[in-house]
Design a protein around this motif. Structure first.
Motif, PDB file in Angstrom:
ATOM      1  N   ILE A  99      42.900  49.543  38.769  1.00 45.79           N
ATOM      2  CA  ILE A  99      42.249  48.160  38.803  1.00 45.79           C
ATOM      3  C   ILE A  99      43.502  46.543  38.704  1.00 45.79           C
ATOM      4  O   ILE A  99      43.296  47.177  37.382  1.00 45.79           O
ATOM      5  N   ASP A 154      42.466  47.441  44.451  1.00 45.24           N
ATOM      6  CA  ASP A 154      41.361  47.461  43.307  1.00 45.24           C
ATOM      7  C   ASP A 154      41.355  46.193  42.992  1.00 45.24           C
ATOM      8  O   ASP A 154      42.374  46.594  41.856  1.00 45.24           O
ATOM      9  N   GLY A 191      40.019  43.906  39.565  1.00 43.79           N
ATOM     10  CA  GLY A 191      39.142  42.980  38.534  1.00 43.79           C
ATOM     11  C   GLY A 191      39.008  41.247  38.778  1.00 43.79           C
ATOM     12  O   GLY A 191      39.939  40.858  38.921  1.00 43.79           O
ATOM     13  N   HIS A 215      36.084  44.079  41.681  1.00 42.66           N
ATOM     14  CA  HIS A 215      35.216  45.464  39.702  1.00 42.66           C
ATOM     15  C   HIS A 215      35.536  44.379  39.344  1.00 42.66           C
ATOM     16  O   HIS A 215      36.146  43.277  38.823  1.00 42.66           O
ATOM     17  N   VAL A 270      33.880  42.796  35.512  1.00 41.70           N
ATOM     18  CA  VAL A 270      34.686  43.610  34.370  1.00 41.70           C
ATOM     19  C   VAL A 270      33.879  42.906  33.251  1.00 41.70           C
ATOM     20  O   VAL A 270      34.084  43.054  31.848  1.00 41.70           O
ATOM     21  N   VAL A 295      31.380  47.636  42.435  1.00 43.88           N
ATOM     22  CA  VAL A 295      31.297  47.983  41.140  1.00 43.88           C
ATOM     23  C   VAL A 295      30.967  47.215  40.482  1.00 43.88           C
ATOM     24  O   VAL A 295      31.736  45.982  39.679  1.00 43.88           O
ATOM     25  N   HIS A 334      31.459  46.907  36.368  1.00 45.04           N
ATOM     26  CA  HIS A 334      31.938  48.092  35.320  1.00 45.04           C
ATOM     27  C   HIS A 334      30.957  47.524  33.273  1.00 45.04           C
ATOM     28  O   HIS A 334      31.613  48.201  32.268  1.00 45.04           O
ATOM     29  N   SER A 386      35.882  53.937  32.360  1.00 47.05           N
ATOM     30  CA  SER A 386      36.641  53.498  32.219  1.00 47.05           C
ATOM     31  C   SER A 386      37.182  52.534  30.941  1.00 47.05           C
ATOM     32  O   SER A 386      36.224  52.093  30.466  1.00 47.05           O
ATOM     33  N   HIS A 431      39.248  55.004  34.914  1.00 52.98           N
ATOM     34  CA  HIS A 431      39.509  53.543  35.275  1.00 52.98           C
ATOM     35  C   HIS A 431      40.529  52.675  34.726  1.00 52.98           C
ATOM     36  O   HIS A 431      39.410  52.649  33.610  1.00 52.98           O
ATOM     37  N   ARG A 471      41.926  49.073  33.873  1.00 50.52           N
ATOM     38  CA  ARG A 471      42.080  47.389  34.109  1.00 50.52           C
ATOM     39  C   ARG A 471      42.785  46.996  33.465  1.00 50.52           C
ATOM     40  O   ARG A 471      43.250  46.909  31.704  1.00 50.52           O
TER      41      ARG A 471
END
Ligand SMILES: *Cc1c(COP(=O)(O)O)cnc(C)c1O
Length: 224
Positions: free
Chosen positions: A32, A53, A55, A77, A79, A96, A98, A192, A209, A211
């Motif tokens: 991500i 993907d 974030g 995502h 986060v 998603v 997180h 993650s 995952h 980040r």
């Protein structure tokens, strides 16, 4: 100065290498790119390079970006720390989340939905309760709560490594938390973990995952 394409390629090579060392296949991680504070133009450039993907950590900013970025196959995502009152709005664009770490947040997300949102249970690996994440002893209780919630699909656990601990040791603790989650939710095997400076250690401890922000985007513009 390196280009965005060069930095992305360098990080992807680093990921490949860490996976090889760990004896893991390439298709076992999702990378991500965290674009918080970065302009839409940089996101468009990442999309040109094949990134899908993305974030973000702040709702207001993420909402605008999700609306303005044209590519329809991007997965956003979320986060960052999330306030309960913003959770419903975040679920509107994020594929998603997180950072689920509180009963009050789960209560807002817990509603029947045609398209459930994927979530991670964030675990606080520090002793500082102001950091995001549930304390390690609460992992079972929160996992049970998430498993019983409607409209959410628990993917696994998420954490940020503490500043004052060797990242590999911290990620080993996260892996242990992951095993405790799996005992309750056998499908929730994702982890993650891993940012610009510690993704190799995270991969060594089973992260699925990653980040990654500044190692790819370059420094974040300052916001005052
Ligand atoms: C900003 C951020 C990242 C990315 O951090 P970098 O050090 O820029 O790679 C990852 N995870 C979370 C939760 C973040 O807030």
């Amino acid at each position: 100065m390196s280009t965005l394409a060069e930095r992305l390629a360098a990080v992807d090579e680093g990921i490949e290498e860490a996976l090889r060392v760990a004896g893991r296949r390439s298709d076992t991680v999702t990378r991500i790119v965290v674009t918080k504070f970065q302009p839409i133009s940089l996101i468009e450039e990442l999309i040109e390079l094949g990134v899908r993907d993305l974030g973000e950590s702040r709702h207001q900013e993420a909402e605008v970006k999700a609306r303005e970025v044209a590519a329809s196959d991007v997965v956003w995502h979320f986060v960052g720390q999330l306030q309960s009152k913003k959770a419903r709005a975040v679920r509107g664009y994020a594929g998603v989340i997180h950072s689920v770490d509180r009963e009050s947040l789960i209560a807002v997300l817990d509603a029947p939905a045609a398209d459930p949102v994927d979530v991670f249970l964030q675990v606080n690996l520090t002793a500082d309760p102001s950091r995001g994440g549930v304390p390690e002893p609460e992992v079972e209780r929160m996992t049970e709560r998430l498993v019983g919630a409607q409209g959410v699909r628990l993917l696994g656990v998420m954490a940020v490594a503490p500043m004052d601990e060797e990242p590999r040791a911290a990620f080993a603790r996260l892996r242990a938390a992951s095993e405790r989650v799996l005992a309750i939710a056998p499908g929730a095997a994702a982890i993650s973990a891993g940012m610009s400076l510690d993704y190799a250690e995270a991969i060594a401890e089973g992260a699925t995952h990653l980040r990654i922000g500044t190692a790819i985007t370059g420094n974040r513009p300052r916001r005052g």
